[in-house]
Design a protein around this motif. Structure first.
Motif: not given
Length: 115
Positions: A57-58, A71, A73, A75-76, A80
């Protein structure tokens, strides 16, 4: 060729996208391989990014001039938190064995980050 930014230096594939670290642009670009185009604006990650890899996820990106790893994210596509300090002049990044591994070129060492 797909124009991505200044000095593409590292590439990884995750979340159906190609992520490119642009070493002279201090950014990461997201490429959609189905349309062969960059999506959105470049993501700022700090000076001289190069090493890049992704977990589930990263996306993890090493910035050599900042001695840090950022990092993103998956999905977005947004950064992070604050960058994580590592050894001098980080280069390659690898995700596996329950951690993120960073080659610290300036120290001849490897840093382990617990995600």
């Amino acid at each position: 060729p797909i124009p991505v930014g200044r000095g593409p230096a590292g590439v990884t594939v995750a979340g159906g996208l190609v992520w490119v670290a642009n070493s002279r642009g201090e950014t990461v670009s997201k490429v959609d391989p189905s349309i062969l185009a960059v999506l959105g604006d470049p993501i700022e990650v700090g000076g001289r990014p190069g090493g890049i890899d992704a977990g589930s996820d990263t996306v993890w990106v090493a910035s050599a001039s900042e001695d840090a790893v950022s990092r993103i994210e998956l999905q977005s596509g947004e950064r992070e938190g604050d960058p994580i300090a590592v050894g001098a002049e980080p280069g390659a990044v690898a995700v596996g064995a329950g951690a993120v591994w960073v080659a610290d070129n300036g120290e001849g060492a490897v840093t382990r980050i617990e995600p």
